[in-house]
Scaffold this motif. Structure first.
Motif, PDB file in Angstrom:
ATOM      1  N   VAL A 177     -28.159  32.961  -7.143  1.00 60.91           N
ATOM      2  CA  VAL A 177     -28.601  34.185  -6.481  1.00 60.91           C
ATOM      3  C   VAL A 177     -27.635  34.564  -5.368  1.00 60.91           C
ATOM      4  N   LEU A 178     -27.736  35.827  -4.952  1.00 64.72           N
ATOM      5  CA  LEU A 178     -26.908  36.371  -3.877  1.00 64.72           C
ATOM      6  C   LEU A 178     -27.798  36.709  -2.690  1.00 64.72           C
ATOM      7  N   ASN A 179     -27.301  36.414  -1.484  1.00 63.77           N
ATOM      8  CA  ASN A 179     -28.062  36.662  -0.271  1.00 63.77           C
ATOM      9  C   ASN A 179     -27.096  36.887   0.888  1.00 63.77           C
ATOM     10  N   GLN A 180     -27.601  37.463   1.964  1.00 61.63           N
ATOM     11  CA  GLN A 180     -26.833  37.439   3.201  1.00 61.63           C
ATOM     12  C   GLN A 180     -26.813  36.009   3.703  1.00 61.63           C
ATOM     13  N   PRO A 181     -25.872  35.678   4.576  1.00 58.45           N
ATOM     14  CA  PRO A 181     -26.017  34.406   5.289  1.00 58.45           C
ATOM     15  C   PRO A 181     -27.347  34.475   6.040  1.00 58.45           C
ATOM     16  N   ALA A 182     -28.216  33.516   5.786  1.00 61.93           N
ATOM     17  CA  ALA A 182     -29.567  33.581   6.341  1.00 61.93           C
ATOM     18  C   ALA A 182     -30.184  32.191   6.365  1.00 61.93           C
TER      19      ALA A 182
ATOM     20  N   THR B 208     -32.585  29.834  19.856  1.00 57.86           N
ATOM     21  CA  THR B 208     -32.817  31.272  19.952  1.00 57.86           C
ATOM     22  C   THR B 208     -32.508  31.924  18.607  1.00 57.86           C
ATOM     23  N   LEU B 209     -33.041  33.114  18.402  1.00 57.38           N
ATOM     24  CA  LEU B 209     -32.732  33.857  17.183  1.00 57.38           C
ATOM     25  C   LEU B 209     -31.233  34.135  17.087  1.00 57.38           C
ATOM     26  N   LEU B 210     -30.616  34.454  18.211  1.00 60.86           N
ATOM     27  CA  LEU B 210     -29.177  34.740  18.218  1.00 60.86           C
ATOM     28  C   LEU B 210     -28.379  33.513  17.788  1.00 60.86           C
ATOM     29  N   HIS B 211     -28.706  32.369  18.364  1.00 59.74           N
ATOM     30  CA  HIS B 211     -27.994  31.137  18.011  1.00 59.74           C
ATOM     31  C   HIS B 211     -28.219  30.799  16.536  1.00 59.74           C
ATOM     32  N   ALA B 212     -29.444  30.974  16.061  1.00 60.73           N
ATOM     33  CA  ALA B 212     -29.757  30.666  14.658  1.00 60.73           C
ATOM     34  C   ALA B 212     -28.923  31.522  13.709  1.00 60.73           C
ATOM     35  N   ALA B 213     -28.760  32.805  14.029  1.00 60.09           N
ATOM     36  CA  ALA B 213     -27.991  33.704  13.164  1.00 60.09           C
ATOM     37  C   ALA B 213     -26.527  33.283  13.093  1.00 60.09           C
ATOM     38  N   VAL B 214     -25.950  32.939  14.230  1.00 64.38           N
ATOM     39  CA  VAL B 214     -24.546  32.496  14.263  1.00 64.38           C
ATOM     40  C   VAL B 214     -24.405  31.162  13.528  1.00 64.38           C
ATOM     41  N   ARG B 215     -25.324  30.229  13.788  1.00 68.27           N
ATOM     42  CA  ARG B 215     -25.276  28.906  13.156  1.00 68.27           C
ATOM     43  C   ARG B 215     -25.404  29.011  11.644  1.00 68.27           C
ATOM     44  N   GLU B 216     -26.410  29.745  11.175  1.00 66.42           N
ATOM     45  CA  GLU B 216     -26.629  29.858   9.731  1.00 66.42           C
ATOM     46  C   GLU B 216     -25.429  30.493   9.037  1.00 66.42           C
ATOM     47  N   THR B 217     -24.839  31.491   9.659  1.00 64.88           N
ATOM     48  CA  THR B 217     -23.667  32.135   9.047  1.00 64.88           C
ATOM     49  C   THR B 217     -22.528  31.139   8.926  1.00 64.88           C
ATOM     50  N   ARG B 218     -22.290  30.373   9.970  1.00 69.63           N
ATOM     51  CA  ARG B 218     -21.207  29.373   9.925  1.00 69.63           C
ATOM     52  C   ARG B 218     -21.506  28.297   8.884  1.00 69.63           C
ATOM     53  N   GLU B 219     -22.754  27.796   8.846  1.00 70.66           N
ATOM     54  CA  GLU B 219     -23.106  26.724   7.911  1.00 70.66           C
ATOM     55  C   GLU B 219     -23.035  27.165   6.453  1.00 70.66           C
ATOM     56  N   GLU B 220     -23.359  28.423   6.196  1.00 72.38           N
ATOM     57  CA  GLU B 220     -23.414  28.889   4.809  1.00 72.38           C
ATOM     58  C   GLU B 220     -22.127  29.525   4.314  1.00 72.38           C
ATOM     59  N   THR B 221     -21.254  29.959   5.231  1.00 73.11           N
ATOM     60  CA  THR B 221     -20.048  30.682   4.804  1.00 73.11           C
ATOM     61  C   THR B 221     -18.747  30.107   5.328  1.00 73.11           C
TER      62      THR B 221
END
Length: 144
Positions: free
Chosen positions: A31-36, A44-57
């Motif tokens: 499947v295709l998804n945004q980094p999420a 924080t939500l901000l930290h989670a967004a940056v972390r998830e993007t780095r971990e997944e991409t």
């Protein structure tokens, strides 16, 4: 029964008309998804967004705006609240291992995503990009 929605974040990362997309294995399909991903304890939500993007991409990003808040109930009955952010790509860490289940990160145009609509993890993938392209963005200060 207590209602316990899952808190998630996602990032719309655009570069020259292409969007950073995650190709992942999910329940026997690709499947295709945004980094999420999910918010972790004491994060924080901000930290989670940056972390998830780095971990997944493998990409470090700079968040720029909030693009939307979404509620989604999956086929299994679980409800997710997604906070979606816009972000700029800053640095690619090519040698980084990606999260389990992630096959690769891809840069795709909106047209390519629409053509591969059958592979989307959920309708939120295109909903978030459409909102990013056509609706107002909000300051990161919205998140406290």
């Amino acid at each position: 029964m207590r209602f316990t929605p899952h808190l998630t974040v996602a990032c719309i990362v655009e570069d020259k008309g292409r969007f950073l997309i995650v190709e992942e294995s999910r329940e026997g399909r690709i499947v295709l998804n945004q980094p999420a991903g999910h918010l972790e304890a004491n994060e924080t939500l901000l930290h989670a967004a940056v972390r998830e993007t780095r971990e997944e991409t493998g990409w470090s990003v700079e968040l720029t705006t909030v693009t939307g808040l979404y509620l989604f109930t999956a086929a299994n009955g679980v409800t997710y609240q997604r906070t979606c952010f816009a972000a700029l790509p800053r640095e690619h860490h090519a040698g980084q291992s990606l999260d389990q289940g992630i096959i690769r990160a891809r840069w795709m145009t909106l047209e390519e995503l629409q053509h591969e609509r059958h592979k989307l993890r959920s309708h939120l993938v295109l909903d978030c990009i459409t909102d990013y392209l056509h609706k107002p963005h909000y300051s990161l200060d919205l998140i406290r």
